[in-house]
Design a protein around this motif. Sequence first.
Motif: not given
Length: 191
Positions: A130-135
């Motif tokens: 999820m955090l990678s997707r946001l980044l």
Amino acid sequence: MATSSNPTSSQPRLHQKGELIQEFGTVKQFPLGLSYEARMHSCQRLNRILADTQILYGLYKKHHWIMRGPTFYQLHLLLDKHAGEQLELVDTIAERVQTLGGVALGDPRHVAEITSIPRPPDGVEKVPAMLSRLLEAHESILVEAHDAAARTADLGDDGTNDLLVSQVIRTGELQSWFLAEHLVDTPLIRA
């Protein structure tokens, strides 16, 4: 219920339809001291960034709601804070498009057609994903914003350049930093 033809009636005139008074993708002339080319270019670029920013806002809210694991509380609060900041950017970008005489992108279906941000799965991913997707969404917006800022500066549109640099880019860079630090592989507790 019959409606009155009395002009002082308080009955709302419901189910109205009308012709478009300005097409999406056009700009009307405002006395801004900017060329048609500059205003048109800025509106096109801003609407693309606006679409991606609306999607990023949605991703933040989704991930805020479905966050899991030992860092739930911290990330739940952080993602909600970032979502609020992205929502402010949405309004600021849309108002700039309108200021330039354009038509701001607002319909979610139209946003989905224009965005460059990939659609996430409908379910729940692991927190690092999820955090990678946001980044990745941030980086996509930042690449577009850097390029648009340089081009709008060349066209003399200082207002759009300032918005892109001082708000879109600076907010995106700061939020990216906060997210990236959550992906550093360090133990939560050291022995």
